[in-house]
Design a protein around this motif. Sequence first.
Motif, short mmCIF file in Angstrom:
data_model
loop_
_atom_site.label_atom_id
_atom_site.label_comp_id
_atom_site.label_asym_id
_atom_site.label_seq_id
_atom_site.Cartn_x
_atom_site.Cartn_y
_atom_site.Cartn_z
N ALA A 190 0.85 -1.28 0.11
CA ALA A 190 0.04 0.10 0.00
C ALA A 190 0.81 1.43 -0.12
CB ALA A 190 -0.89 0.13 1.05
N ALA A 191 1.92 1.31 0.81
CA ALA A 191 2.67 2.35 0.80
C ALA A 191 3.44 2.52 -0.40
CB ALA A 191 3.94 2.12 1.96
N TYR A 192 3.84 1.51 -1.21
CA TYR A 192 4.60 1.63 -2.67
C TYR A 192 3.70 2.37 -3.34
CZ TYR A 192 6.43 0.30 -7.01
OH TYR A 192 7.07 0.54 -8.29
N GLN A 193 2.08 1.75 -3.67
CA GLN A 193 1.38 2.08 -4.34
C GLN A 193 1.04 3.76 -3.99
OE1 GLN A 193 -1.66 -0.58 -3.51
NE2 GLN A 193 -1.51 -1.61 -5.39
N GLN A 194 1.04 4.30 -2.83
CA GLN A 194 0.89 5.59 -2.51
C GLN A 194 1.85 6.23 -3.03
OE1 GLN A 194 0.04 6.21 1.48
NE2 GLN A 194 -0.25 8.47 1.34
N GLY A 195 3.06 5.83 -2.89
CA GLY A 195 4.59 6.56 -3.18
C GLY A 195 4.37 6.66 -4.73
N GLN A 196 3.89 5.94 -5.33
CA GLN A 196 3.79 5.97 -7.02
C GLN A 196 2.70 7.12 -7.26
OE1 GLN A 196 5.27 4.60 -9.67
NE2 GLN A 196 6.65 3.81 -8.12
N GLU A 197 1.87 7.27 -6.40
CA GLU A 197 0.86 8.37 -6.76
C GLU A 197 1.38 9.65 -6.45
OE1 GLU A 197 -2.99 7.53 -4.62
OE2 GLU A 197 -2.89 5.55 -5.53
N LEU A 198 2.18 9.79 -5.27
CA LEU A 198 3.01 10.95 -5.12
C LEU A 198 4.06 11.26 -6.00
CD1 LEU A 198 3.50 10.24 -1.20
CD2 LEU A 198 1.86 12.13 -2.29
N VAL A 199 4.69 10.37 -6.36
CA VAL A 199 5.49 10.60 -7.73
C VAL A 199 5.00 11.38 -8.77
CG1 VAL A 199 7.07 9.52 -9.40
CG2 VAL A 199 7.42 9.00 -6.73
N LYS A 200 3.88 10.66 -9.09
CA LYS A 200 3.06 11.26 -10.38
C LYS A 200 2.68 12.65 -10.12
CE LYS A 200 1.24 6.69 -12.16
NZ LYS A 200 0.13 5.96 -12.38
N TYR A 201 2.14 12.79 -8.82
CA TYR A 201 1.74 14.19 -8.38
C TYR A 201 2.87 15.17 -8.65
CZ TYR A 201 0.02 18.15 -5.25
OH TYR A 201 -0.24 19.30 -4.96
N CYS A 202 4.01 14.83 -7.89
CA CYS A 202 5.30 15.65 -8.10
C CYS A 202 5.64 15.93 -9.56
CB CYS A 202 6.44 15.24 -7.27
SG CYS A 202 6.20 15.10 -5.54
N GLN A 203 5.68 14.97 -10.38
CA GLN A 203 6.14 15.05 -11.93
C GLN A 203 4.92 15.95 -12.30
OE1 GLN A 203 6.03 10.88 -12.89
NE2 GLN A 203 8.21 10.94 -12.78
N GLN A 204 3.76 16.02 -12.11
CA GLN A 204 2.56 16.77 -12.81
C GLN A 204 3.02 18.40 -12.51
OE1 GLN A 204 -1.38 15.77 -11.75
NE2 GLN A 204 -2.10 17.81 -12.74
N LYS A 205 3.27 18.22 -11.03
CA LYS A 205 3.38 19.60 -10.67
C LYS A 205 4.51 20.37 -11.29
CE LYS A 205 -0.01 20.53 -8.04
NZ LYS A 205 -1.17 21.33 -8.57
N LEU A 206 5.62 19.67 -11.53
CA LEU A 206 6.86 20.00 -11.79
C LEU A 206 6.66 20.53 -13.42
CD1 LEU A 206 9.65 17.94 -10.39
CD2 LEU A 206 9.33 20.16 -9.92
N ALA A 207 6.01 19.60 -14.09
CA ALA A 207 5.73 20.06 -15.31
C ALA A 207 4.80 21.39 -15.80
CB ALA A 207 4.87 18.87 -16.18
N GLU A 208 3.92 21.48 -14.58
CA GLU A 208 3.06 22.64 -14.91
C GLU A 208 3.93 24.00 -14.63
OE1 GLU A 208 0.08 22.50 -11.86
OE2 GLU A 208 -0.73 20.57 -12.77
N VAL A 209 4.72 23.78 -13.72
CA VAL A 209 5.79 24.91 -13.42
C VAL A 209 6.77 25.15 -14.49
CG1 VAL A 209 7.63 25.63 -11.99
CG2 VAL A 209 5.66 24.74 -10.86
N GLU A 210 7.29 24.32 -15.13
CA GLU A 210 8.05 24.20 -16.38
C GLU A 210 7.26 24.97 -17.33
OE1 GLU A 210 9.58 20.78 -19.04
OE2 GLU A 210 10.97 21.12 -17.39
N GLN A 211 6.32 24.75 -17.60
CA GLN A 211 5.33 25.49 -18.68
C GLN A 211 5.10 26.75 -18.53
OE1 GLN A 211 1.81 23.23 -19.04
NE2 GLN A 211 2.78 21.58 -20.08
N LYS A 212 5.01 27.01 -17.21
CA LYS A 212 4.77 28.76 -16.70
C LYS A 212 6.27 29.38 -16.61
CE LYS A 212 0.80 27.69 -13.97
NZ LYS A 212 0.25 27.51 -12.47
N LEU A 213 7.28 28.85 -16.78
CA LEU A 213 8.54 29.71 -16.79
C LEU A 213 8.92 30.02 -18.22
CD1 LEU A 213 11.19 27.19 -15.04
CD2 LEU A 213 10.22 29.33 -13.97
#
Length: 75
Positions: A35-58
């Motif tokens: 369960a922790a691994y699965q939650q970690g995968q979701e958090l990684v996707k969330y972080c990647q999405q946020k970084l991609a959003e910021v990159e687009q705004k720069l």
Amino acid sequence: MKKLSPKNYEEALQQLEKITESMQNNDLPLEEALAAYQQGQELVKYCQQKLAEVEQKLQVFDHGELKELKLEGGE
């Protein structure tokens, strides 16, 4: 493992660090580790999405024109 929805990138990263630490310390039974691994995968996707959003705004101004900021050398 209690599932938490991060409010922002920093909070997601902290949650991911806690999950990683508990998994590295073998503190979790198999079911909880999965369960922790699965939650970690979701958090990684969330972080990647946020970084991609910021990159687009720069963006930067170049001779009075707004252009995308391009970082070189993996910065």
